[in-house]
Write a protein that holds these residues in place. Structure first.
Motif, PDB file in Angstrom:
ATOM      1  N   MET A   1       0.837  -1.179   0.000  1.00  0.00           N
ATOM      2  CA  MET A   1       0.000   0.000   0.000  1.00  0.00           C
ATOM      3  C   MET A   1       0.886   1.248   0.000  1.00  0.00           C
ATOM      4  N   THR A   2       0.401   2.277  -0.664  1.00  0.00           N
ATOM      5  CA  THR A   2       1.186   3.495  -0.805  1.00  0.00           C
ATOM      6  C   THR A   2       0.312   4.724  -0.595  1.00  0.00           C
ATOM      7  N   ASN A   3       0.843   5.684   0.111  1.00  0.00           N
ATOM      8  CA  ASN A   3       0.212   6.983   0.291  1.00  0.00           C
ATOM      9  C   ASN A   3       1.268   8.001  -0.112  1.00  0.00           C
ATOM     10  N   LEU A   4       1.280   8.388  -1.377  1.00  0.00           N
ATOM     11  CA  LEU A   4       2.296   9.280  -1.915  1.00  0.00           C
ATOM     12  C   LEU A   4       1.637  10.402  -2.699  1.00  0.00           C
ATOM     13  N   VAL A   5       2.046  11.633  -2.410  1.00  0.00           N
ATOM     14  CA  VAL A   5       1.536  12.810  -3.106  1.00  0.00           C
ATOM     15  C   VAL A   5       2.721  13.570  -3.668  1.00  0.00           C
ATOM     16  N   ILE A   6       2.615  13.997  -4.924  1.00  0.00           N
ATOM     17  CA  ILE A   6       3.598  14.882  -5.533  1.00  0.00           C
ATOM     18  C   ILE A   6       2.835  16.042  -6.147  1.00  0.00           C
ATOM     19  N   LEU A   7       3.133  17.248  -5.685  1.00  0.00           N
ATOM     20  CA  LEU A   7       2.473  18.454  -6.185  1.00  0.00           C
ATOM     21  C   LEU A   7       3.524  19.407  -6.736  1.00  0.00           C
ATOM     22  N   VAL A   8       3.198  20.071  -7.832  1.00  0.00           N
ATOM     23  CA  VAL A   8       4.014  21.156  -8.352  1.00  0.00           C
ATOM     24  C   VAL A   8       3.091  22.354  -8.477  1.00  0.00           C
ATOM     25  N   GLY A   9       3.426  23.423  -7.755  1.00  0.00           N
ATOM     26  CA  GLY A   9       2.567  24.597  -7.783  1.00  0.00           C
ATOM     27  C   GLY A   9       3.249  25.795  -7.164  1.00  0.00           C
ATOM     28  N   ARG A  10       2.467  26.843  -6.966  1.00  0.00           N
ATOM     29  CA  ARG A  10       2.981  28.088  -6.387  1.00  0.00           C
ATOM     30  C   ARG A  10       2.491  28.238  -4.949  1.00  0.00           C
ATOM     31  N   CYS A  62       4.908  21.115   7.241  1.00  0.00           N
ATOM     32  CA  CYS A  62       6.322  20.724   7.271  1.00  0.00           C
ATOM     33  C   CYS A  62       6.801  20.759   8.713  1.00  0.00           C
ATOM     34  N   PHE A  63       7.513  19.729   9.136  1.00  0.00           N
ATOM     35  CA  PHE A  63       7.979  19.639  10.509  1.00  0.00           C
ATOM     36  C   PHE A  63       9.471  19.924  10.625  1.00  0.00           C
ATOM     37  N   ASN A  64       9.856  20.420  11.786  1.00  0.00           N
ATOM     38  CA  ASN A  64      11.229  20.595  12.236  1.00  0.00           C
ATOM     39  C   ASN A  64      12.146  21.226  11.201  1.00  0.00           C
ATOM     40  N   GLY A  65      13.240  20.556  10.810  1.00  0.00           N
ATOM     41  CA  GLY A  65      14.240  21.133   9.907  1.00  0.00           C
ATOM     42  C   GLY A  65      13.679  21.513   8.555  1.00  0.00           C
ATOM     43  N   LEU A  66      12.839  20.658   7.978  1.00  0.00           N
ATOM     44  CA  LEU A  66      12.219  20.980   6.691  1.00  0.00           C
ATOM     45  C   LEU A  66      11.377  22.243   6.821  1.00  0.00           C
ATOM     46  N   VAL A  82       6.350  19.559  -3.948  1.00  0.00           N
ATOM     47  CA  VAL A  82       6.154  18.999  -2.612  1.00  0.00           C
ATOM     48  C   VAL A  82       5.933  17.500  -2.761  1.00  0.00           C
ATOM     49  N   GLU A  83       6.687  16.714  -2.005  1.00  0.00           N
ATOM     50  CA  GLU A  83       6.467  15.274  -1.929  1.00  0.00           C
ATOM     51  C   GLU A  83       6.099  14.946  -0.500  1.00  0.00           C
ATOM     52  N   GLY A 101     -10.766  17.382   8.030  1.00  0.00           N
ATOM     53  CA  GLY A 101      -9.742  18.143   7.338  1.00  0.00           C
ATOM     54  C   GLY A 101      -8.812  17.221   6.574  1.00  0.00           C
ATOM     55  N   CYS A 102      -8.110  17.804   5.635  1.00  0.00           N
ATOM     56  CA  CYS A 102      -7.152  17.069   4.820  1.00  0.00           C
ATOM     57  C   CYS A 102      -5.932  17.961   4.638  1.00  0.00           C
ATOM     58  N   GLU A 103      -4.759  17.401   4.795  1.00  0.00           N
ATOM     59  CA  GLU A 103      -3.521  18.135   4.584  1.00  0.00           C
ATOM     60  C   GLU A 103      -2.482  17.193   4.001  1.00  0.00           C
ATOM     61  N   ILE A 104      -1.426  17.776   3.468  1.00  0.00           N
ATOM     62  CA  ILE A 104      -0.301  17.010   2.970  1.00  0.00           C
ATOM     63  C   ILE A 104       0.828  17.177   3.978  1.00  0.00           C
ATOM     64  N   ILE A 105       1.317  16.072   4.518  1.00  0.00           N
ATOM     65  CA  ILE A 105       2.483  16.094   5.392  1.00  0.00           C
ATOM     66  C   ILE A 105       3.697  15.960   4.485  1.00  0.00           C
ATOM     67  N   ALA A 106       4.499  17.010   4.408  1.00  0.00           N
ATOM     68  CA  ALA A 106       5.621  17.055   3.468  1.00  0.00           C
ATOM     69  C   ALA A 106       6.815  16.274   3.996  1.00  0.00           C
ATOM     70  N   ASP A 107       7.415  15.482   3.109  1.00  0.00           N
ATOM     71  CA  ASP A 107       8.689  14.822   3.379  1.00  0.00           C
ATOM     72  C   ASP A 107       9.820  15.579   2.700  1.00  0.00           C
ATOM     73  N   LYS A 108       9.468  16.295   1.615  1.00  0.00           N
ATOM     74  CA  LYS A 108      10.474  16.988   0.815  1.00  0.00           C
ATOM     75  C   LYS A 108       9.816  18.173   0.125  1.00  0.00           C
ATOM     76  N   VAL A 109      10.514  19.310   0.096  1.00  0.00           N
ATOM     77  CA  VAL A 109      10.064  20.497  -0.643  1.00  0.00           C
ATOM     78  C   VAL A 109      11.257  20.982  -1.458  1.00  0.00           C
ATOM     79  N   ASP A 110      11.099  20.999  -2.775  1.00  0.00           N
ATOM     80  CA  ASP A 110      12.137  21.503  -3.673  1.00  0.00           C
ATOM     81  C   ASP A 110      11.739  22.884  -4.157  1.00  0.00           C
ATOM     82  N   PHE A 111      12.679  23.819  -4.133  1.00  0.00           N
ATOM     83  CA  PHE A 111      12.443  25.188  -4.585  1.00  0.00           C
ATOM     84  C   PHE A 111      12.716  25.248  -6.079  1.00  0.00           C
TER      85      PHE A 111
END
Length: 133
Positions: A1-10, A62-66, A82-83, A101-111
């Motif tokens: 099973m997989t719960n993976l989101v990839i978004l590209v936006g502003r 986004c948590f802590n260092g991210l 955002v991944e 509610g629904c949110e995306i918990i980010a593991d990675k954010v690329d600028f």
């Protein structure tokens, strides 16, 4: 099973950061994505002759260092990738009504673009380099 989101936006608004009583840093951003709008199952043009778009706003956490990097280097209007994973919540409000509610918990954010330099500690001089090929 997989719960993976990839978004590209502003980023739709500047990041907001808070710290829990346990010391966890949490930064929230809103990322907007667009897709072609449809009428009767077909895309259509707006009054300016461009393909009409429907926008969706996504809550990103986004948590802590991210989160600290996002707060320091990101700003409204910046393009990001955002991944992460989808997280659903349920609670009761002050009147006892169940809310969801629904949110995306980010593991990675690329600028993908650099944020603005506005004197609010978002100069981006220390931000990671961006490949502009």
């Amino acid at each position: 099973m997989t719960n993976l989101v990839i978004l590209v936006g502003r980023i739709a608004r500047d990041p907001e950061t808070r710290t829990t009583t346990g010391g966890t840093s949490i930064t929230s951003i809103s990322v907007v994505t667009d897709r072609p709008a449809r009428k009767d199952g077909k895309t259509y043009k707006d009054e300016n002759g461009y393909t009409a778009k429907d926008s969706e706003f996504h809550r990103i956490t986004c948590f802590n260092g991210l989160g600290q990097n996002v707060a320091k280097f990101c700003s409204k209007g910046q393009m990001v990738t955002v991944e992460g994973r989808i997280h659903y919540t349920q609670w009761e409000d002050q009147t006892g009504t169940k809310r969801y509610g629904c949110e995306i918990i980010a593991d990675k954010v690329d600028f993908l673009t650099k944020g603005r330099s506005d004197g609010n500690n978002r100069s981006n001089e220390e931000a990671p380099d961006i490949d502009e090929d």
